[in-house]
Design a protein around this motif. Structure first.
Motif, PDB file in Angstrom:
ATOM      1  N   GLY A  21       0.757  -1.248   0.000  1.00 23.95           N
ATOM      2  CA  GLY A  21       0.000   0.000   0.000  1.00 23.95           C
ATOM      3  C   GLY A  21       0.783   1.291   0.000  1.00 23.95           C
ATOM      4  O   GLY A  21       0.286   2.316  -0.448  1.00 23.95           O
ATOM      5  N   LEU A  22       2.028   1.262   0.493  1.00 22.39           N
ATOM      6  CA  LEU A  22       2.726   2.524   0.710  1.00 22.39           C
ATOM      7  C   LEU A  22       3.136   3.239  -0.563  1.00 22.39           C
ATOM      8  O   LEU A  22       3.311   4.453  -0.577  1.00 22.39           O
ATOM      9  N   SER A  23       3.287   2.487  -1.674  1.00 21.67           N
ATOM     10  CA  SER A  23       3.760   3.145  -2.887  1.00 21.67           C
ATOM     11  C   SER A  23       2.636   3.898  -3.579  1.00 21.67           C
ATOM     12  O   SER A  23       2.873   4.748  -4.427  1.00 21.67           O
ATOM     13  N   HIS A  24       1.396   3.597  -3.172  1.00 25.23           N
ATOM     14  CA  HIS A  24       0.230   4.155  -3.849  1.00 25.23           C
ATOM     15  C   HIS A  24       0.239   5.681  -3.883  1.00 25.23           C
ATOM     16  O   HIS A  24      -0.106   6.303  -4.877  1.00 25.23           O
TER      17      HIS A  24
ATOM     18  N   THR B  31       8.426   5.099   2.356  1.00 26.32           N
ATOM     19  CA  THR B  31       8.004   6.291   1.620  1.00 26.32           C
ATOM     20  C   THR B  31       9.073   6.724   0.630  1.00 26.32           C
ATOM     21  O   THR B  31       8.784   7.066  -0.512  1.00 26.32           O
ATOM     22  N   MET B  32      10.326   6.671   1.091  1.00 23.41           N
ATOM     23  CA  MET B  32      11.419   7.094   0.213  1.00 23.41           C
ATOM     24  C   MET B  32      11.547   6.163  -0.989  1.00 23.41           C
ATOM     25  O   MET B  32      11.666   6.617  -2.136  1.00 23.41           O
TER      26      MET B  32
ATOM     27  N   ILE C  38      10.410   4.514  -6.762  1.00 24.58           N
ATOM     28  CA  ILE C  38       9.677   3.598  -7.634  1.00 24.58           C
ATOM     29  C   ILE C  38       8.713   4.345  -8.547  1.00 24.58           C
ATOM     30  O   ILE C  38       8.571   4.012  -9.723  1.00 24.58           O
ATOM     31  N   SER C  39       8.059   5.384  -8.004  1.00 23.70           N
ATOM     32  CA  SER C  39       7.056   6.081  -8.802  1.00 23.70           C
ATOM     33  C   SER C  39       7.696   6.771 -10.001  1.00 23.70           C
ATOM     34  O   SER C  39       7.042   7.033 -10.998  1.00 23.70           O
TER      35      SER C  39
ATOM     36  N   GLY D 282       5.692  -0.642  -8.977  1.00 23.36           N
ATOM     37  CA  GLY D 282       5.137  -1.666  -8.101  1.00 23.36           C
ATOM     38  C   GLY D 282       5.959  -2.936  -7.991  1.00 23.36           C
ATOM     39  O   GLY D 282       6.310  -3.342  -6.898  1.00 23.36           O
ATOM     40  N   ALA D 283       6.323  -3.505  -9.140  1.00 22.86           N
ATOM     41  CA  ALA D 283       6.990  -4.809  -9.096  1.00 22.86           C
ATOM     42  C   ALA D 283       8.288  -4.746  -8.309  1.00 22.86           C
ATOM     43  O   ALA D 283       8.657  -5.691  -7.622  1.00 22.86           O
ATOM     44  N   LEU D 284       8.974  -3.624  -8.417  1.00 21.60           N
ATOM     45  CA  LEU D 284      10.280  -3.534  -7.778  1.00 21.60           C
ATOM     46  C   LEU D 284      10.208  -3.092  -6.312  1.00 21.60           C
ATOM     47  O   LEU D 284      11.194  -3.167  -5.595  1.00 21.60           O
ATOM     48  N   PHE D 285       9.054  -2.612  -5.890  1.00 19.41           N
ATOM     49  CA  PHE D 285       8.964  -1.959  -4.583  1.00 19.41           C
ATOM     50  C   PHE D 285       9.462  -2.853  -3.441  1.00 19.41           C
ATOM     51  O   PHE D 285      10.306  -2.449  -2.644  1.00 19.41           O
ATOM     52  N   THR D 286       8.964  -4.071  -3.389  1.00 21.57           N
ATOM     53  CA  THR D 286       9.371  -4.979  -2.318  1.00 21.57           C
ATOM     54  C   THR D 286      10.860  -5.301  -2.404  1.00 21.57           C
ATOM     55  O   THR D 286      11.556  -5.314  -1.392  1.00 21.57           O
TER      56      THR D 286
END
Lengths: 219, 222, 44
Positions: free
Chosen positions: A65-68, A144-145, A150-151, A157-161
């Motif tokens: 959820g945080l990248s949203h 958040t950073m 990522i954005s 999204g795919a790379l976020f984790t």
């Protein structure tokens, strides 16, 4: 700081309209909790494993959820307007507090559920709350950073984790070890180290994020 | 000519270190024959951290000066760091097999090198995900610095929370070196050799990076 | 296995890794140099 407050208000209002982020992160947490509960059963897991599982559920929910918050700015092309009206520091604080509120909201719902479903017993309640707070601060700070990075990257999204995990691991590891003492496995006096690590980590990661956010945001 | 002299010195020095490590240096009581691993395994791990530091410095320089050269340097340092991290992991796990019985058991040091590998992998994944040159440079520089500020937690703090099987008497938390004279001589010369080899490799990588940038520029001009 | 051999294997892995990488680099470098020469020749 007033601008940051305004950005936070704007984000919360926008979120209330669609409730996308809240729904996504909360449902993700519930689904993971269900999966864990189904596969382990109620009485079989030790408190030690349960403490680790709780943090794993929270970590992956945060990742969902945080990248949203930043992706939305990019998708609706409102990022440029925001760049004009606010300083990067204020934008960062606004987004940071939004994510923090989001994560704490999820914790308020998920943790009682976790207690009920998994037979998880906390002995030192105030210590447990402190650990949850410090852990959430660390998770949102780094999250958040990385979400901002990522954005701006094309593969959203795919790379976020993948990108967040190594950065967030120190806080995860110490949070798990501190939660272990909150449930009474280790005496609380032994985990001064873990608490210190979490405080140091929170300070370091948030400072670094504030300093670096400028470069990512105005890229 | 000067380069050739340096290479010869490096070669002789390197051979000296290997011979010294196997024949001249005494053995630590608790470790016996395995003492000798320290002269190779520890310098390699040290270079992993050094490469990471250099990459962070060049990333910082890039953000300050915005020259693509610095971003290419940071990438080069990270690639070399990855190579050394893999070597440290492989050699460390062989040592773990012979002295602790398993190839991998999440000892804090093993955890930290594994995390370092993950960071490198994430860094390269981020780079491969972005097409545009300047954007890639900025975002990966920020990520490299962000990752670098978390490294002290793995290297110094996490090993304190968890019990470590790594032989502490040799190199411990306080930074003291518990070695006798011969061991110390071989250990520090080995450290210097490996650093020299690393610097040499890094220079070569830098040359390649500069050549790549020039080719790209020439191709664009056409 | 004799401990000395273990130490030797570890040592060999490290040097083989470094030399292999350097060989790869020098191959890379000569290819790049060729390309660069070709490109700059075309210009004149």
């Amino acid at each position: 700081m007033r601008k940051a407050w305004l950005i936070l208000q704007k984000d919360i209002q926008q979120e209330f309209k669609t409730r996308f982020a809240v729904n996504a992160i909360l449902l993700f947490a519930v689904v993971t909790l269900t999966a864990v509960s189904f596969s382990i059963g109620t009485y079989s897991a030790s408190q030690e494993i349960l403490a680790a599982l709780l943090w794993i559920i929270l970590f992956f929910s945060a990742m969902s959820g945080l990248s949203h918050i930043f992706v939305r700015e990019e998708e609706t092309h409102t990022a440029d307007t925001l760049k004009l009206v606010a300083l990067p520091v204020n934008v960062f604080w606004g987004k940071f507090f939004f994510n923090l509120i989001l994560l704490i909201l999820v914790e308020i719902i998920i943790i009682p559920l976790y207690f009920a479903v998994m037979n998880f017993v906390v002995i030192h309640t105030s210590f447990f709350i402190l650990v949850m707070l410090l852990g959430s601060l660390g998770l949102t700070g780094g999250g958040t950073m990385v979400a901002a990075i990522i954005s701006k990257a094309s593969a959203k999204g795919a790379l976020f984790t993948v990108l967040s995990f190594p950065i967030l691991l120190p806080v995860l590891v110490s949070a798990i070890s501190a939660t272990n003492s909150a449930v009474g496995n280790d005496p609380v006096s032994l985990t001064g180290n873990a608490i210190q690590t979490m405080i140091a980590y929170d300070v370091v990661i948030i400072t670094a994020s504030v300093l670096l956010f400028d470069f990512v945001w105005n890229e | 000519m000067v380069k050739k002299i340096w290479n010869t010195i490096l070669f002789v020095w390197m051979s000296g270190v290997i011979v010294g490590a196997f024949i001249w240096a005494t053995q630590q009581k608790a470790l016996k024959e395995y003492t000798r691993i320290i002269y190779f395994h520890v310098p390699v791990s040290w270079i992993t951290v050094l490469a990471f530091l250099i990459a962070a410095v060049y990333s910082f320089l890039y953000l300050k000066k915005r020259l693509l050269k610095y971003d290419a340097y940071a990438e080069a340092a990270n690639q070399l760091g990855f190579l050394f991290a893999v070597l440290a992991t492989v050699t460390g796990s062989i040592w773990a097999k012979v002295s602790w019985g398993t190839f991998w058991n999440w000892d804090p040091r093993e955890t930290s090198i594994f995390i370092l590998l993950l960071i490198y992998a994430a860094y390269f994944a981020l780079r491969s995900a972005i097409e545009e040159q300047d954007r890639r440079a900025i975002l990966s520089s920020v990520y490299a610095i962000l990752a670098f500020v978390t490294v002290p937690f793995f290297v110094f703090i996490v090993p304190r929370i968890y019990f470590s099987l790594h032989p502490d008497p040799v190199i411990n938390q306080t930074g003291e070196v518990n070695m006798d004279f011969k061991q110390r001589v071989v250990f520090f010369s080995s450290l210097i050799t490996f650093t020299a080899v690393f610097v040499w490799m890094l220079k070569t990588k830098f040359e390649i990076a500069v050549m790549r940038l020039r080719i790209k520029k020439l191709e664009r001009e056409k | 296995m004799n401990p000395v051999y273990v130490v030797m294997i570890i040592n060999l892995i490290i040097w083989a890794g470094i030399f292999g990488y350097m060989l790869n680099l020098s191959k890379h470098m000569s290819a790049l140099r060729k390309k660069l020469n070709k490109l700059s020749d075309n210009e004149h």
